[in-house]
Write a protein that holds these residues in place. Structure first.
Motif, PDB file in Angstrom:
ATOM      1  N   HIS A 197       0.883  -1.175   0.000  1.00 19.88           N
ATOM      2  CA  HIS A 197       0.000   0.000   0.000  1.00 19.88           C
ATOM      3  C   HIS A 197       0.917   1.220   0.000  1.00 19.88           C
ATOM      4  O   HIS A 197       1.580   1.504   0.987  1.00 19.88           O
ATOM      5  N   THR A 198       0.954   1.959  -1.127  1.00 14.88           N
ATOM      6  CA  THR A 198       2.027   2.961  -1.273  1.00 14.88           C
ATOM      7  C   THR A 198       1.830   4.224  -0.444  1.00 14.88           C
ATOM      8  O   THR A 198       2.794   4.892  -0.120  1.00 14.88           O
ATOM      9  N   GLY A 199       0.586   4.577  -0.121  1.00 12.49           N
ATOM     10  CA  GLY A 199       0.381   5.941   0.380  1.00 12.49           C
ATOM     11  C   GLY A 199       0.794   6.921  -0.700  1.00 12.49           C
ATOM     12  O   GLY A 199       0.775   6.587  -1.887  1.00 12.49           O
ATOM     13  N   ASP A 200       1.183   8.138  -0.321  1.00 10.96           N
ATOM     14  CA  ASP A 200       1.614   9.165  -1.289  1.00 10.96           C
ATOM     15  C   ASP A 200       3.140   9.179  -1.314  1.00 10.96           C
ATOM     16  O   ASP A 200       3.757   9.190  -0.255  1.00 10.96           O
ATOM     17  N   TRP A 201       3.732   9.259  -2.486  1.00 12.71           N
ATOM     18  CA  TRP A 201       5.182   9.107  -2.519  1.00 12.71           C
ATOM     19  C   TRP A 201       5.752   9.668  -3.805  1.00 12.71           C
ATOM     20  O   TRP A 201       5.024  10.009  -4.737  1.00 12.71           O
ATOM     21  N   LYS A 202       7.080   9.763  -3.833  1.00 14.58           N
ATOM     22  CA  LYS A 202       7.797  10.105  -5.048  1.00 14.58           C
ATOM     23  C   LYS A 202       9.228   9.607  -4.896  1.00 14.58           C
ATOM     24  O   LYS A 202       9.616   9.186  -3.796  1.00 14.58           O
ATOM     25  N   PHE A 203       9.970   9.601  -5.966  1.00 16.66           N
ATOM     26  CA  PHE A 203      11.410   9.387  -5.872  1.00 16.66           C
ATOM     27  C   PHE A 203      12.075  10.758  -6.001  1.00 16.66           C
ATOM     28  O   PHE A 203      11.769  11.509  -6.920  1.00 16.66           O
ATOM     29  N   ASP A 204      12.957  11.080  -5.063  1.00 14.51           N
ATOM     30  CA  ASP A 204      13.653  12.366  -5.097  1.00 14.51           C
ATOM     31  C   ASP A 204      15.016  12.148  -4.462  1.00 14.51           C
ATOM     32  O   ASP A 204      15.103  11.774  -3.289  1.00 14.51           O
ATOM     33  N   SER A 205      16.065  12.388  -5.231  1.00 15.09           N
ATOM     34  CA  SER A 205      17.404  12.099  -4.702  1.00 15.09           C
ATOM     35  C   SER A 205      17.849  13.157  -3.689  1.00 15.09           C
ATOM     36  O   SER A 205      18.822  12.974  -2.977  1.00 15.09           O
ATOM     37  N   ASP A 206      17.127  14.286  -3.624  1.00 15.37           N
ATOM     38  CA  ASP A 206      17.474  15.327  -2.637  1.00 15.37           C
ATOM     39  C   ASP A 206      16.203  15.997  -2.117  1.00 15.37           C
ATOM     40  O   ASP A 206      15.828  17.076  -2.556  1.00 15.37           O
ATOM     41  N   PRO A 207      15.531  15.356  -1.145  1.00 14.09           N
ATOM     42  CA  PRO A 207      14.234  15.880  -0.681  1.00 14.09           C
ATOM     43  C   PRO A 207      14.336  17.017   0.339  1.00 14.09           C
ATOM     44  O   PRO A 207      13.303  17.433   0.864  1.00 14.09           O
ATOM     45  N   VAL A 208      15.554  17.526   0.631  1.00 17.91           N
ATOM     46  CA  VAL A 208      15.807  18.624   1.581  1.00 17.91           C
ATOM     47  C   VAL A 208      15.581  18.174   3.032  1.00 17.91           C
ATOM     48  O   VAL A 208      16.447  18.336   3.871  1.00 17.91           O
ATOM     49  N   ILE A 209      14.387  17.644   3.338  1.00 22.91           N
ATOM     50  CA  ILE A 209      14.110  17.137   4.686  1.00 22.91           C
ATOM     51  C   ILE A 209      13.553  15.738   4.523  1.00 22.91           C
ATOM     52  O   ILE A 209      12.769  15.475   3.620  1.00 22.91           O
ATOM     53  N   GLY A 210      13.941  14.861   5.420  1.00 27.24           N
ATOM     54  CA  GLY A 210      13.387  13.504   5.378  1.00 27.24           C
ATOM     55  C   GLY A 210      14.246  12.594   4.523  1.00 27.24           C
ATOM     56  O   GLY A 210      15.226  13.017   3.895  1.00 27.24           O
ATOM     57  N   THR A 211      13.836  11.319   4.500  1.00 29.53           N
ATOM     58  CA  THR A 211      14.674  10.307   3.867  1.00 29.53           C
ATOM     59  C   THR A 211      14.298  10.108   2.397  1.00 29.53           C
ATOM     60  O   THR A 211      13.246  10.547   1.946  1.00 29.53           O
ATOM     61  N   LEU A 212      15.177   9.423   1.689  1.00 24.28           N
ATOM     62  CA  LEU A 212      14.873   9.014   0.325  1.00 24.28           C
ATOM     63  C   LEU A 212      13.913   7.833   0.385  1.00 24.28           C
ATOM     64  O   LEU A 212      13.854   7.119   1.383  1.00 24.28           O
ATOM     65  N   SER A 213      13.176   7.618  -0.700  1.00 25.55           N
ATOM     66  CA  SER A 213      12.363   6.403  -0.789  1.00 25.55           C
ATOM     67  C   SER A 213      13.304   5.205  -0.712  1.00 25.55           C
ATOM     68  O   SER A 213      14.350   5.178  -1.368  1.00 25.55           O
ATOM     69  N   ASP A 214      12.938   4.216   0.108  1.00 16.22           N
ATOM     70  CA  ASP A 214      13.839   3.105   0.403  1.00 16.22           C
ATOM     71  C   ASP A 214      13.803   2.068  -0.726  1.00 16.22           C
ATOM     72  O   ASP A 214      13.071   1.073  -0.668  1.00 16.22           O
ATOM     73  N   GLU A 215      14.612   2.327  -1.751  1.00 15.20           N
ATOM     74  CA  GLU A 215      14.592   1.460  -2.933  1.00 15.20           C
ATOM     75  C   GLU A 215      15.052   0.046  -2.598  1.00 15.20           C
ATOM     76  O   GLU A 215      14.539  -0.928  -3.161  1.00 15.20           O
ATOM     77  N   ALA A 216      16.001  -0.072  -1.662  1.00 16.78           N
ATOM     78  CA  ALA A 216      16.505  -1.405  -1.295  1.00 16.78           C
ATOM     79  C   ALA A 216      15.384  -2.231  -0.660  1.00 16.78           C
ATOM     80  O   ALA A 216      15.224  -3.420  -0.961  1.00 16.78           O
ATOM     81  N   ALA A 217      14.587  -1.574   0.201  1.00 15.76           N
ATOM     82  CA  ALA A 217      13.486  -2.292   0.853  1.00 15.76           C
ATOM     83  C   ALA A 217      12.431  -2.702  -0.171  1.00 15.76           C
ATOM     84  O   ALA A 217      11.859  -3.791  -0.086  1.00 15.76           O
ATOM     85  N   LEU A 218      12.186  -1.827  -1.166  1.00 14.32           N
ATOM     86  CA  LEU A 218      11.208  -2.148  -2.207  1.00 14.32           C
ATOM     87  C   LEU A 218      11.684  -3.324  -3.051  1.00 14.32           C
ATOM     88  O   LEU A 218      10.931  -4.242  -3.355  1.00 14.32           O
ATOM     89  N   GLN A 219      12.978  -3.268  -3.385  1.00 16.78           N
ATOM     90  CA  GLN A 219      13.596  -4.347  -4.176  1.00 16.78           C
ATOM     91  C   GLN A 219      13.510  -5.677  -3.401  1.00 16.78           C
ATOM     92  O   GLN A 219      13.127  -6.710  -3.959  1.00 16.78           O
ATOM     93  N   ALA A 220      13.838  -5.620  -2.106  1.00 18.09           N
ATOM     94  CA  ALA A 220      13.821  -6.834  -1.280  1.00 18.09           C
ATOM     95  C   ALA A 220      12.404  -7.395  -1.179  1.00 18.09           C
ATOM     96  O   ALA A 220      12.197  -8.609  -1.242  1.00 18.09           O
ATOM     97  N   LEU A 221      11.443  -6.484  -1.047  1.00 18.40           N
ATOM     98  CA  LEU A 221      10.042  -6.915  -0.986  1.00 18.40           C
ATOM     99  C   LEU A 221       9.669  -7.609  -2.299  1.00 18.40           C
ATOM    100  O   LEU A 221       9.019  -8.660  -2.298  1.00 18.40           O
ATOM    101  N   GLY A 222      10.105  -7.006  -3.402  1.00 19.23           N
ATOM    102  CA  GLY A 222       9.857  -7.602  -4.716  1.00 19.23           C
ATOM    103  C   GLY A 222      10.483  -8.994  -4.822  1.00 19.23           C
ATOM    104  O   GLY A 222       9.873  -9.912  -5.399  1.00 19.23           O
ATOM    105  N   ASP A 223      11.680  -9.162  -4.261  1.00 20.01           N
ATOM    106  CA  ASP A 223      12.344 -10.480  -4.290  1.00 20.01           C
ATOM    107  C   ASP A 223      11.512 -11.526  -3.550  1.00 20.01           C
ATOM    108  O   ASP A 223      11.461 -12.689  -3.953  1.00 20.01           O
ATOM    109  N   GLU A 224      10.862 -11.086  -2.457  1.00 21.26           N
ATOM    110  CA  GLU A 224      10.036 -12.025  -1.686  1.00 21.26           C
ATOM    111  C   GLU A 224       8.748 -12.370  -2.428  1.00 21.26           C
ATOM    112  O   GLU A 224       8.123 -13.385  -2.158  1.00 21.26           O
ATOM    113  N   GLY A 225       8.323 -11.487  -3.323  1.00 20.01           N
ATOM    114  CA  GLY A 225       7.096 -11.714  -4.083  1.00 20.01           C
ATOM    115  C   GLY A 225       5.960 -10.850  -3.568  1.00 20.01           C
ATOM    116  O   GLY A 225       5.607 -10.907  -2.404  1.00 20.01           O
ATOM    117  N   VAL A 226       5.427 -10.029  -4.469  1.00 21.03           N
ATOM    118  CA  VAL A 226       4.317  -9.134  -4.100  1.00 21.03           C
ATOM    119  C   VAL A 226       3.155  -9.385  -5.051  1.00 21.03           C
ATOM    120  O   VAL A 226       3.332  -9.426  -6.266  1.00 21.03           O
TER     121      VAL A 226
END
Ligand code: ZN
Length: 559
Positions: free
Chosen positions: A170-199
């Protein structure tokens, strides 16, 4: 087929397997309210509010109707919040009394929510669990994992929902931004790992599915604001969403770099900045100018950060534009920067505020003139990237109007995925077996009316709508037990007649008096039939004179 609310609702407790039911936010803007069910247990994700438009002038704030889940709240294990935007948390304080379940949120969203809950007198009652970004929650058959994503407010978390039937993102609201000024980047590694497990499926933000390319970087806006502020003289006001902490930080930084003192104008800015600071953000900002000192700062040294980017009539920017703000003002030689986009439905209100500013000699700069805004939602390239990281079988477009949902569905199909289009109330069964819509449950909208929440299509607000267009007539008269009238009746008609209409009113009262006298004695001895007959003649008497069909009330005082 959707049923309207306001009548008893059927309860479904036989929803078996793993199901998804959007109760709000699908096919409309705002009011996100999602249910996931697994073998009879329920989980709610987000509970937002929306603003009413010109089509429902009798209401200002709208909420999704939670009746379907409220009827089976014993099976509701929790409400999990993705982020602190009003269209995701704005309904919690109003609707929680019908849900009464534990609430889970990140520190920042919890800081915002805590304020709202204590304002509603629920500060102690609601069990608010704070979950760190990237944390896990176990609720009955649901294993949940927060996945940090970038958005236009801090700590936005997508939710991976694992059950024995499979995993949904469930994505909620999101974007990819390599420099969001405040806050973290979208966790691509976690998304990739989730994909490896099967979604199995992504329940996916559709807001910008019609926008080609990439949403753009917050850091670019920061740079642009800095250049803009640096080049301007006179007073500068920047307006943006108070919840956009990165934008607030960029505006403050732009002011600081140009040697300007910064004042926060508008209550919600103070709230969000305080919540952000409690949660560890905005730690190195200079002291803000107190409201009462704003007037003492030389114009070239002042930057006002102002609420009201959507033209909200009571907001600080609207009051500055009308020159009715107690402390802040703008005039000839000053600049107002709208660091925001026009949210559909708000165009007229925003334009009215901008027009009033221009009339005062203020230079208005919007995202059409300069690079003052980027969206917090994914454009098409970002959606494609998410699909490729997570590799689901299905895409369920949510969060948007029908054209946004269907555009994302087409994009998903281009990418070789199967899109499932839902409307609010559809029951999508992910498993067992092939995903399919198996049922529809009642949905609806509620309106906040002062301290109460009432159905938008219910009796109270339809009467309000009729009063708005047709006015209201109240006739009152006193009678004894035998039905003898004690003095002449009174008629009042707020919104229909005024003092100059005294003649018309007296005539109507006289005719009303006569019509009451003409009623049979037996009828006049019974309260209800007497009042009903009085109402009918009042409607006839007034309708004839005004050519309208107002709401008519007749009050019998039995003495
Ligand atoms: Zn959001």
């Amino acid at each position: 087929m959707r049923k309207s609310t306001g009548k008893p609702l059927p309860v479904r407790s036989d929803a078996s397997g793993f199901i998804f039911v959007p109760l709000g936010g699908t096919g409309e803007i705002g009011m996100n309210f999602n249910l996931y069910g697994c073998d009879g247990a329920w989980l709610a994700v987000d509970c937002g509010m929306g603003f009413s438009g010109p089509e429902t002038p009798e209401a200002e704030i709208l909420l999704p109707d939670p009746a379907f889940i409220a009827e089976q709240r014993d099976a509701l294990l929790g409400l999990v919040i993705t982020h602190a935007h009003e269209d995701h948390i704005g309904g919690v304080a109003r609707l929680w009394p019908q849900l009464r379940c534990p609430v889970y949120a990140t520190p920042f969203a919890a800081a915002i929510l805590r304020r709202k809950l204590s304002e509603a007198g629920l500060g102690r009652e609601v069990k608010l669990h704070i979950v760190k970004p990237g944390g896990v929650i176990k609720l009955g058959p649901f294993g949940l994992r927060y996945i940090p994503m970038t958005h236009s407010t801090p700590e936005m978390q997508a939710i991976a929902i694992k059950t024995s039937y499979g995993t949904i993102l469930h994505t909620g609201d999101w974007k990819f931004d390599s420099d969001p000024v405040i806050g973290t980047l979208s966790d691509e590694a976690a998304l990739q790992a989730l994909g490896d497990e099967g979604v199995l499926a992504i329940v996916s933000d559709s807001t910008n599915a019609m926008v080609e390319g990439h949403s753009g970087s917050e850091a670019e806006v920061a740079k642009s604001l800095k250049n803009l502020v640096n080049d301007l003289s006179g007073r500068i006001a920047i307006t943006c969403f108070a919840s956009n902490v990165a934008r607030v930080a960029s505006a403050i930084a732009a002011g600081k770099a140009a040697g300007r003192h910064v004042a926060l104008v508008g209550r919600s800015l103070g709230n969000y900045v305080a919540a952000a600071q409690e949660s560890g953000y905005l730690q190195d900002v200079p002291d803000f100018v107190p409201d009462e000192d704003i007037g003492a700062i030389p114009h070239d040294n002042l930057l006002l950060l102002v609420t009201g980017s959507q033209g909200e009539p009571r907001s600080a920017m609207a009051r500055i534009a009308a020159d009715t703000h107690r402390y802040a003002s703008l005039g000839e030689g000053d600049t107002a920067i709208f660091s925001s986009r026009m949210i559909p439905g708000n165009e007229r209100a925003i334009t009215a505020v901008q027009d009033a500013l221009v009339r005062r000699g203020v230079d208005v700069i919007t995202d059409e003139d300069e690079f003052t805004h980027v969206s917090g939602h994914p454009a098409r390239d970002e959606l494609r990237k998410l699909y490729r990281l997570v590799r689901p079988q299905y895409i369920v477009p949510t969060h948007g109007e029908w054209r946004h949902l269907s555009t994302q569905a087409a994009l998903a199909q281009e990418e070789g995925l199967i899109a499932l289009l839902l409307e609010n109330g559809d029951v999508l069964q992910f498993g067992p077996g092939t995903p399919a819509v198996v049922d529809t449950v009642p949905t609806g909208r509620l309106a906040v009316d002062g301290e109460r929440v009432v159905p938008l299509k219910g009796g109270v607000l339809s009467a309000r709508r009729r009063m708005l267009f047709n006015g209201v007539i109240i006739g009152s008269f006193a009678a004894d037990a035998q039905g003898r009238l004690l003095g002449p009746p009174k008629i009042s008609a707020p919104g229909l007649l005024e003092e100059a209409d005294v003649r018309l009113l007296r005539d109507a009262e006289e005719e009303f008096f006569e019509s009451l006298m003409d009623l049979p004695d037996a009828l006049r001895r019974q309260d209800e039939p007497f009042a009903d007959a009085a109402r009918a003649s009042l409607r006839r008497i007034v309708g004839k004179r005004l050519g309208k069909r107002p709401i008519v009330e007749a009050h019998l005082h039995r003495v």
